[in-house]
Design a protein around this motif. Structure first.
Motif, short mmCIF file in Angstrom:
data_model
loop_
_atom_site.label_atom_id
_atom_site.label_comp_id
_atom_site.label_asym_id
_atom_site.label_seq_id
_atom_site.Cartn_x
_atom_site.Cartn_y
_atom_site.Cartn_z
N GLY A 130 -8.33 10.37 0.49
CA GLY A 130 -7.71 10.96 1.66
C GLY A 130 -8.61 10.91 2.88
O GLY A 130 -8.17 10.61 4.00
N ASP A 177 -7.72 8.97 6.25
CA ASP A 177 -7.72 9.68 7.54
C ASP A 177 -8.61 8.97 8.56
O ASP A 177 -8.30 8.94 9.75
N LYS A 178 -9.71 8.42 8.10
CA LYS A 178 -10.65 7.75 9.00
C LYS A 178 -10.12 6.39 9.46
O LYS A 178 -10.23 6.03 10.63
N PRO A 223 -5.20 6.84 10.69
CA PRO A 223 -4.78 8.19 11.10
C PRO A 223 -3.26 8.33 11.08
O PRO A 223 -2.53 7.40 11.39
N SER A 225 -2.20 15.19 7.27
CA SER A 225 -3.54 14.99 6.70
C SER A 225 -3.45 14.32 5.33
O SER A 225 -2.90 14.89 4.38
N TRP A 226 -3.98 13.11 5.25
CA TRP A 226 -4.04 12.43 3.96
C TRP A 226 -4.97 13.16 3.00
O TRP A 226 -4.72 13.20 1.79
N THR A 227 -6.02 13.75 3.52
CA THR A 227 -6.99 14.44 2.68
C THR A 227 -6.33 15.58 1.92
O THR A 227 -6.48 15.69 0.70
#
Length: 112
Positions: A63, A67-68, A71, A75-77
């Motif tokens: 994630g 995200d990095k 985007p 939130s993928w994280t």
């Protein structure tokens, strides 16, 4: 009255003796395997902990990378962390269920 009155107590004593013998054998076996049981329990706790932690951490890492590099409005994280946690819990549930089945099967084999 075809049955001899002395035969009935003998059958009951035989059944009782068998039950007592089975319980005594089970207790003796449990006393012999005390250290194995303690280490087995600690190992199982570690296995369950890692089976939850690893998918959760992998999901969070993936994630963070998403995200990095890609985007998105969400939130993928957090999404992958939650999915990894669910996968880890299902994995832990699988291990606990399998060990429980093995323990029950072993007890049934020794009771017979």
């Amino acid at each position: 009255m075809t049955e001899d009155p002395q035969e009935k107590p003998l059958r009951e004593e035989t059944t009782l003796a068998r039950q007592v013998g089975t319980k005594a054998a089970r207790k003796l076996k449990a006393q012999r395997h005390t250290t194995r049981t303690i280490w087995f329990g600690l190992g199982m706790m570690g296995l369950i902990g890692w089976s939850v932690a690893i998918p959760t951490l992998l999901g969070a890492s993936l994630g963070l990378w998403l995200d990095k590099h890609h985007p998105a409005p969400h939130s993928w994280t957090l999404t992958l962390l939650f999915i990894g946690l669910i996968i880890g819990c299902v994995n832990a549930w699988h291990w606990v269920t399998r060990e429980d089945q093995e323990i029950r099967a072993e007890q049934e084999n020794h009771d017979e």
